[in-house]
Design a protein around this motif. Structure first.
Motif, PDB file in Angstrom:
ATOM      1  N   SER A 112       0.825  -1.210   0.000  1.00 24.23           N
ATOM      2  CA  SER A 112       0.000   0.000   0.000  1.00 24.23           C
ATOM      3  C   SER A 112       0.862   1.264   0.000  1.00 24.23           C
ATOM      4  O   SER A 112       0.523   2.255  -0.667  1.00 24.23           O
ATOM      5  N   LEU A 113       1.972   1.247   0.730  1.00 23.93           N
ATOM      6  CA  LEU A 113       2.870   2.398   0.733  1.00 23.93           C
ATOM      7  C   LEU A 113       3.429   2.666  -0.662  1.00 23.93           C
ATOM      8  O   LEU A 113       3.412   3.794  -1.163  1.00 23.93           O
ATOM      9  N   LEU A 114       3.932   1.611  -1.286  1.00 22.83           N
ATOM     10  CA  LEU A 114       4.505   1.756  -2.623  1.00 22.83           C
ATOM     11  C   LEU A 114       3.433   2.046  -3.661  1.00 22.83           C
ATOM     12  O   LEU A 114       3.673   2.769  -4.636  1.00 22.83           O
ATOM     13  N   ILE A 142      -1.476 -10.468  -7.217  1.00 28.59           N
ATOM     14  CA  ILE A 142      -0.632  -9.697  -6.309  1.00 28.59           C
ATOM     15  C   ILE A 142      -0.687  -8.197  -6.605  1.00 28.59           C
ATOM     16  O   ILE A 142      -0.593  -7.369  -5.689  1.00 28.59           O
ATOM     17  N   SER A 143      -0.864  -7.818  -7.867  1.00 24.49           N
ATOM     18  CA  SER A 143      -0.890  -6.382  -8.196  1.00 24.49           C
ATOM     19  C   SER A 143      -2.074  -5.670  -7.549  1.00 24.49           C
ATOM     20  O   SER A 143      -2.054  -4.447  -7.377  1.00 24.49           O
ATOM     21  N   PHE A 183      -5.367  -1.378  -5.491  1.00 22.98           N
ATOM     22  CA  PHE A 183      -6.660  -1.102  -4.868  1.00 22.98           C
ATOM     23  C   PHE A 183      -6.600  -0.166  -3.658  1.00 22.98           C
ATOM     24  O   PHE A 183      -7.382   0.795  -3.580  1.00 22.98           O
ATOM     25  N   PRO A 184      -5.725  -0.403  -2.661  1.00 29.61           N
ATOM     26  CA  PRO A 184      -5.734   0.497  -1.498  1.00 29.61           C
ATOM     27  C   PRO A 184      -5.475   1.958  -1.863  1.00 29.61           C
ATOM     28  O   PRO A 184      -6.121   2.869  -1.322  1.00 29.61           O
ATOM     29  N   ALA A 193      -4.621   4.266   2.907  1.00 29.48           N
ATOM     30  CA  ALA A 193      -4.289   3.107   2.069  1.00 29.48           C
ATOM     31  C   ALA A 193      -3.737   1.965   2.913  1.00 29.48           C
ATOM     32  O   ALA A 193      -4.080   0.794   2.707  1.00 29.48           O
ATOM     33  N   VAL A 194      -2.870   2.283   3.874  1.00 23.04           N
ATOM     34  CA  VAL A 194      -2.305   1.248   4.757  1.00 23.04           C
ATOM     35  C   VAL A 194      -3.412   0.598   5.576  1.00 23.04           C
ATOM     36  O   VAL A 194      -3.480  -0.645   5.688  1.00 23.04           O
ATOM     37  N   LEU A 195      -4.292   1.419   6.150  1.00 25.88           N
ATOM     38  CA  LEU A 195      -5.391   0.888   6.955  1.00 25.88           C
ATOM     39  C   LEU A 195      -6.311  -0.002   6.119  1.00 25.88           C
ATOM     40  O   LEU A 195      -6.720  -1.091   6.561  1.00 25.88           O
TER      41      LEU A 195
END
Length: 275
Positions: free
Chosen positions: A32-34, A204-205, A210-211, A229-231
Motif C-alpha cells: 500500500s505504501l509503494l 498480487i498487483s 486497490f488500497p 491506504a495502509v489501513l
C-alpha cells in the motif's frame, strides 16, 4: 465484532495461518505504501508485469529444486531495473515493455511447470497463491525483507514524495531522481515476490493498486492517502483471510473481493462528498 474476534482467534491456532498473517500484514503495508507512489506516477501496471516475471522465476526455481524466493527476488529486481531503463531511454513505451515482459515470463513459467510437473495444483498455487505453500523459512525471509522495505521507505520518504509529484523540480533541487526511481522499482519488485506466495502472480498487483485508488476516492492530502491506504490494505487482508477460512475460498481472491467492496464504498462516499 466479538464474533469476528473469535473467528480470528480460532484461525490463529493453526501454524500455517500464523505464518500467513505475519507475512501478509507486513506485505500489505509495504504494497500500500509503494502503491500510492506507483499509481500517482502512472506506474501501477509494473506490479502486474513483475508478478508474471516472478511466476516464471518461481517455476524455474521449482524445476531446478532451488529455494524459490532466493531465485525469484534477484530475477524480479533485475526485471524492474530493465523495465525502468527501457522506459527512460524511450526504446520501448512503458506499457509496451511491461506487456512484453509480462506475457513472455508467464509463457515461460507455464511451459516449465507443464514440462516438469504437469498442469496441476502446482500451477494453481503459483498463479493464484496458496497460504499452505508458505514455509517457515519463507516467512522469516519475508519478514526480514518487508522490514527492510519499510525502513527504506521511511528513511527516504521526503525524496520519494518529491520524485512522485514533481520529478523535474526534485532534480533541480539536487534530488537524485534516477536513484529513487530505481529504489522504488526495487522495493516494488521485492514486495511483489514476497506477496506472490500467498496471492499468486495474477492477483498480487491488486495489493498495490486497490488500497491507493480507494483512498484517493475520499482523501485529498498525500499523507492522508498513505495512512488510509495502509489501513485499508491491512483491513482487506484480515477480512479476506477470515472469509477464506470460513467459506474455504482462495485467500487471494477473497482479499481482492474485499478490496472491491471497499473501493465501491469509498467511491460512493467520494461522490456524496463531491455534491
Amino acid at each position: 465484532m466479538t464474533e469476528m474476534l473469535s473467528y480470528l482467534g480460532e484461525m490463529l491456532t493453526y501454524p500455517f495461518m500464523q505464518r500467513a498473517f505475519v507475512a501478509g500484514i507486513l506485505i500489505s503495508i509495504c504494497a500500500s505504501l509503494l502503491g500510492v507512489s506507483l499509481v500517482l506516477k502512472r506506474y501501477s501496471m509494473i506490479g502486474d508485469g513483475l508478478s508474471h516475471v516472478g511466476f516464471g522465476a518461481l517455476a524455474v526455481a521449482s524445476a531446478l529444486h532451488l529455494a524459490p524466493l532466493l531465485v525469484a527476488i534477484p530475477v524480479v529486481i533485475l526485471a524492474a531495473f530493465v523495465l525502468l531503463r527501457l522506459s527512460e531511454n524511450g526504446k520501448l513505451k512503458g506499457d509496451a515493455a511491461v506487456a512484453m515482459f509480462s506475457t513472455g515470463a508467464l509463457a515461460i513459467g507455464v511451459m516449465v511447470v507443464s514440462v516438469t510437473s504437469g498442469m496441476n495444483t502446482d500451477l494453481n498455487s503459483y498463479l493464484f497463491g496458496s497460504i499452505l505453500a508458505m514455509s517457515r523459512s519463507d516467512v522469516v525471509l519475508s519478514v526480514i525483507l518487508a522490514v527492510v522495505v519499510l525502513v527504506l521507505y521511511l528513511l527516504f520518504y521526503n525524496q520519494l514524495f518529491a520524485v512522485t509529484f514533481d520529478p523535474v523540480f526534485a532534480r533541480a533541487t539536487g534530488v537524485k531522481t534516477g536513484f529513487f526511481n530505481v529504489l522504488l522499482a526495487v522495493l516494488t519488485a521485492v514486495t511483489v515476490v514476497l506477496g506472490m506466495r500467498m496471492m499468486g502472480a495474477l492477483l498480487i498487483s491488486s495489493l498495490i493498486i486497490f488500497p491507493a485508488l480507494t483512498a484517493m476516492r475520499v482523501c485529498r492530502h498525500y499523507r492522508a492517502v498513505i495512512l488510509t491506504a495502509v489501513l485499508l490494505s491491512v483491513s482487506s487482508f484480515v477480512a479476506g483471510m477470515t472469509v477464506s477460512f470460513l467459506f474455504a475460498t482462495p485467500a487471494g481472491a477473497s482479499i481482492v473481493v474485499v478490496d472491491i467492496i471497499f473501493y465501491c464504498i469509498f467511491a460512493a462516499l467520494g461522490a456524496i462528498r463531491a455534491r
